[in-house]
Design a protein around this motif. Structure first.
Motif, PDB file in Angstrom:
ATOM      1  N   SER A  41       0.781  -1.105  -0.018  1.00  0.00           N
ATOM      2  CA  SER A  41      -0.020  -0.156  -0.118  1.00  0.00           C
ATOM      3  C   SER A  41       0.791   1.200  -0.023  1.00  0.00           C
ATOM      4  CB  SER A  41      -0.856   0.005   1.259  1.00  0.00           C
ATOM      5  OG  SER A  41      -1.908  -0.934   1.509  1.00  0.00           O
ATOM      6  N   ALA A  42       0.252   2.440  -0.148  1.00  0.00           N
ATOM      7  CA  ALA A  42       1.055   3.507   0.106  1.00  0.00           C
ATOM      8  C   ALA A  42       1.320   3.839   1.385  1.00  0.00           C
ATOM      9  CB  ALA A  42       0.129   4.766  -0.232  1.00  0.00           C
ATOM     10  N   THR A  47      -2.684   8.232   0.606  1.00  0.00           N
ATOM     11  CA  THR A  47      -3.852   8.342  -0.188  1.00  0.00           C
ATOM     12  C   THR A  47      -4.925   9.473   0.149  1.00  0.00           C
ATOM     13  OG1 THR A  47      -3.395   5.770  -0.461  1.00  0.00           O
ATOM     14  CG2 THR A  47      -5.585   6.700  -1.516  1.00  0.00           C
ATOM     15  N   GLU A 130       1.373   4.438  -3.978  1.00  0.00           N
ATOM     16  CA  GLU A 130       1.867   2.946  -4.013  1.00  0.00           C
ATOM     17  C   GLU A 130       3.133   3.076  -5.073  1.00  0.00           C
ATOM     18  OE1 GLU A 130      -1.558   3.471  -3.345  1.00  0.00           O
ATOM     19  OE2 GLU A 130      -1.995   2.051  -1.853  1.00  0.00           O
ATOM     20  N   PHE A 196      -3.674  -1.611  -4.878  1.00  0.00           N
ATOM     21  CA  PHE A 196      -4.663  -0.633  -5.367  1.00  0.00           C
ATOM     22  C   PHE A 196      -4.708  -0.105  -6.736  1.00  0.00           C
ATOM     23  CE2 PHE A 196      -5.429   4.180  -4.496  1.00  0.00           C
ATOM     24  CZ  PHE A 196      -6.711   3.965  -4.416  1.00  0.00           C
ATOM     25  N   ARG A 210     -11.146   2.136  -2.348  1.00  0.00           N
ATOM     26  CA  ARG A 210     -10.051   2.345  -1.215  1.00  0.00           C
ATOM     27  C   ARG A 210      -9.810   1.050  -0.454  1.00  0.00           C
ATOM     28  NH1 ARG A 210      -9.368   7.182   0.881  1.00  0.00           N
ATOM     29  NH2 ARG A 210      -7.443   6.104   1.607  1.00  0.00           N
ATOM     30  N   GLY A 211      -8.820   1.135  -0.095  1.00  0.00           N
ATOM     31  CA  GLY A 211      -8.331  -0.262   0.499  1.00  0.00           C
ATOM     32  C   GLY A 211      -8.401  -1.607  -0.401  1.00  0.00           C
ATOM     33  N   GLY A 212      -7.968  -1.220  -1.420  1.00  0.00           N
ATOM     34  CA  GLY A 212      -8.059  -2.047  -2.348  1.00  0.00           C
ATOM     35  C   GLY A 212      -6.667  -3.083  -2.733  1.00  0.00           C
ATOM     36  N   SER A 213      -5.572  -2.717  -1.928  1.00  0.00           N
ATOM     37  CA  SER A 213      -4.401  -3.656  -1.901  1.00  0.00           C
ATOM     38  C   SER A 213      -4.773  -4.858  -1.682  1.00  0.00           C
ATOM     39  CB  SER A 213      -3.522  -2.930  -1.074  1.00  0.00           C
ATOM     40  OG  SER A 213      -3.147  -1.535  -1.617  1.00  0.00           O
TER      41      SER A 213
HETATM   42  N1  ASP Z   1      -3.496   3.018  -0.492  1.00  0.00           N
HETATM   43  C1  ASP Z   1      -5.022   2.849  -0.725  1.00  0.00           C
HETATM   44  C2  ASP Z   1      -6.096   3.217   0.270  1.00  0.00           C
HETATM   45  O1  ASP Z   1      -5.650   3.973   1.115  1.00  0.00           O
HETATM   46  C3  ASP Z   1      -5.078   1.215  -0.783  1.00  0.00           C
HETATM   47  C4  ASP Z   1      -4.868   0.308   0.401  1.00  0.00           C
HETATM   48  O2  ASP Z   1      -4.373   0.999   1.287  1.00  0.00           O
HETATM   49  O3  ASP Z   1      -5.310  -0.753   0.403  1.00  0.00           O
HETATM   50  O4  ASP Z   1      -7.311   3.080   0.222  1.00  0.00           O
END
Ligand code: ASP
Ligand code: MG
Length: 469
Positions: A41-42, A47, A130, A196, A210-213
């Motif tokens: 992830s970043a 993000t 990322e 992501f 969001r949260g796609g990693s």
């Molecule tokens: N960096 C992206 C987010 O904050 C993806 C992730 O962290 O999974 O949504």
């Protein structure tokens, strides 16, 4: 031959110490695993900052987005300087950080001039976090003596063009992933892939939401036929409840795909809700582990773990919801009312979290995010204009400030008495249940309660149905 995908989330790469810890973990497994793919992830907060910058630019606030560019530069510089030797890759990495942040600044400048940020532009902008973190980690791994290479998932994960929530195109993705990653893995290289993000077939950058990693890691796991996918995060595993609400919440050692699916859907922010989709078919086990407590086993997620009879494994709550009710005596026995109601809901792009209809058919109620309630009601009223005039439908209205509390556990299936325990616990705590739903999968029971009863409901259920269950 073992193939492992390891995904490290934002807090796992949140600062220099954490990134160092990630490198330790990866190094520790290079000898134990034949083929290792890392997904990152970043850095945490990045993000969000990129989004804030883009929105500030769109609203004309040049000063604000410039300040964000500077903050991001300072944060990434700090990590690079702390981690990479000045005689080694430190200078080139600082240049890499500069290049991506110059790109961010240029995007913001365009957005500023145009006065709007399109979903497509937002994906180009949010992909930068990322791209930077993957390069920092790969450089650190090289410094520690392993062959590692940063890769942008835009080369690997090919998606449709639903910007901000893109869906992978399975066949092309599979071809790209094996063509690109297998030669590297055969040479013993550890690829560090950006989570992501993806790209359309035309090469335009997209993101998976969001949260796609987590989802990225699972997609790669499927395409490479991995033995396991490990999601490294900042907690010991999937918990029985949100520990901020329930202090004695504990880690769940084993969960099924369907249980974790219900949990993700009902607001436990453990995994991106789509994570299990790519791996379910091949039955690839998924682990949730703690970067900061790596010897702890964590939670294992597989197809059908030994279902403990009657066991409720977790309780979650999802907030910020409204319950919409369509009611009227003229609805009884009239076909098509439900179909037209939900078509109107869909026309507003609202996602329905729960539906319940009593068999008397005098009302249909469903729960949606509060921010979509007003347009949804308007759309239903338009669709049912005639029925409303005829008084077949009396009214369409929303009850705001409700919460869905869900108890999850596939052991409920076929076990009588669980619902009684749940409602007994809520009753003893004097909590009024507004609506109820249980799917025929019997993997969860959901109740709608007033927002100010939510915390109490979660605690009470945890105490009576999980801790003592
Ligand atoms: N960096 C992206 C987010 O904050 C993806 C992730 O962290 O999974 O949504
Ligand atoms: Mg996450």
């Amino acid at each position: 031959m073992t193939t492992l995908i390891m995904k490290f989330g934002g807090t796992s790469v949140g600062n220099a110490d954490a990134i160092g810890q990630v490198a330790d973990i990866v190094l520790g497994y290079t000898r134990k695993v034949d083929r290792l793919v890392v997904v990152v992830s970043a850095m945490s907060g990045v993000t969000d900052a990129l989004i804030r910058g883009a929105l500030a630019a769109a609203s004309g606030d040049e000063q604000a987005y410039r300040a964000i560019v500077n903050d991001l530069r300072a944060g990434h510089y700090r990590a690079v300087k702390a981690l990479l030797d000045p005689g080694g890759e430190q200078a080139p990495l600082l240049t890499t950080v500069d290049n991506y942040l110059d790109e961010f600044s240029a995007f913001c400048h365009s957005v500023h001039i145009l006065g709007e940020v399109t979903p497509r532009a937002m994906d180009a902008i949010t992909s930068l976090g990322e791209r930077i973190s993957a390069r920092i980690l790969a450089a650190l791994l090289r410094q520690r003596g392993v062959h590692s290479q940063a890769l942008d998932a835009t080369e690997l994960i090919i998606t449709d063009n639903t910007f901000q929530n893109a869906a992978p195109l399975t066949d092309v993705t599979r071809t790209r992933v094996s063509a690109r990653l297998n030669p590297l893995l055969d040479e013993g290289v550890i690829p560090v892939v950006t989570g992501f993000i993806g790209a359309t077939e035309q090469g335009v950058t997209t993101t998976l939401g969001r949260g796609g990693s987590d989802y990225s890691a699972a997609i790669l796991g499927d395409c490479l036929d991995a033995d396991e996918v490990w999601i490294w995060t900042d907690v010991d595993g999937v918990m029985t409840a949100d520990p901020r609400l329930v202090p004695d919440a504990r880690v769940i050692p084993v969960l099924s795909y369907s249980e974790v699916g219900e949990l993700a859907y009902f607001g436990a922010k453990v995994l991106h809700p789509k994570t299990i989709l790519p791996i379910i078919e091949r039955n690839i086990p998924l682990w949730v582990k703690n970067t900061f407590n790596p010897s702890y086993p964590g939670t294992r997620i597989t197809r059908e773990p030994e279902a403990a009879n009657g066991q409720v494994k977790a309780v979650t709550a999802i907030q910020g919801l409204s319950m919409v009710t369509v009611e009227g005596r003229g609805m009884i026995g009239v076909p098509g009312i439900a179909a037209r109601t939900f078509a109107a809901v869909a026309s507003q792009g609202a996602s329905v979290l729960m539906i319940s209809q009593a068999s008397s058919e005098q009302s249909i109620c469903f729960v949606i995010p509060t921010k979509t309630a007003a347009p949804v009601i308007r759309a239903i009223e338009e669709e049912m204009a005639l029925e409303l005039v005829r008084r077949d439908i009396d009214r369409v209205w929303a009850l705001d400030d409700v919460v869905i509390v869900t108890a999850v556990g596939s052991g409920m299936r076929g076990t009588p008495g669980i619902a009684a325990c749940i409602f007994g616990a809520l009753g003893r705590a004097n909590i009024n249940v507004i609506a109820i739903a249980q799917g025929s999968s019997e993997c969860s029971i959901s109740v709608v309660v007033a927002a100010n009863d939510a915390v109490n409901a979660v605690r009470q259920l945890h105490k009576e149905v999980i801790a003592n269950g």
